[in-house]
Design a protein around this motif. Sequence first.
Motif: not given
Length: 348
Positions: A265-276
């Motif tokens: 999964n990718e992370k947002d600008a704050d480093g939080k995982i975007i769970v898809k």
Amino acid sequence: MADKKTYRIFEDISDVDISENDIWEYAPDVLNQLLIDHTMSAKARCEANDMHLRVNIFWATSDYEERGEGYHYADQIKPESIVGQNGRVIMPRVLKDKLLQDARVKDKAEVFTPSWVCNAQNNLVDNAWFGREGVFNTEFIDANGMHSWTPTEGKIVFPEGDKQKTWKKYVVENRMEITCGEGPYMVSRYDTTTGVYIPTHRRVGLLDRKLRVVSDNCDTTKEWLDMARKAYQHTYGFEWQGDNLLLAREALLYTFIEYYIEKFNEKDADGKIIVKNVPSRTSIEGIARIISWNVWQMDGIKMVVPDSCDKVTRMDLFGEEEKVVCQACKNGDTFGHIGELCLIRDWN
């Protein structure tokens, strides 16, 4: 389509106190796998000539007996005893009442090890295997005298030109945590003495290290899953008390999900995982099965199912059932116990 539904097992994946309700809601078969005792199930099936029988791990502690039927020392841990309104019956030691913690230390010598100690000892194993120090992290003591570690950045480097020291060889090296409790030497989801959650990039367990290597070297889900399964197949642990054993098994299961989510999964600008992307139900059930074989209930001194030496009987000359005295128990010996020898699986 069931895998597309949002489940709390994925939303609350970083919870220190893993919810049996969440696992049950996701798939009852997963929780059933985490509760099974393969040794006693095999014994029951043989005696009854019924391949459908199953026996669960048992409590092996009196801490829950005040709750009544189904919670006594010798009772099997059934799903109905730990889900629904009973969903928070079992919890990590660090979250339990202080008096109960002290009682378990006194009765069962139940002492949990800080993560920095687990890390230091696991580092010794890797220092010997790699032939150098600081492979996964560097230990240090801060200005306040607190022990900690700095994770190594980038991919783990393996000895060049040594065919016996490749990343795949490392993944299938057998590792075992004896008297594992909640399994902190295998997976370090949280510090067992403070209850503080540890993010995946800072984890120090034997299996954590294998999964880090798998993520370093596998880019497709198929290859990652294949090697992750091998990592689990070659990581073992045993424990006396049923509640601790279930906590260890759950920690290993959630660790699998966490590393998969981290990898795919990718992370947002704050480093939080975007769970898809999450593991398929088939993959999770498969890992739960491996865990249920590799992390088992055993008396680590006698090397049999706990208390099973006291349950051996035979028929006397008059057809009456009598108890057989275990001479090894009587003499305080390590070997020769008549209890139920534990089954583990050779995945090769």
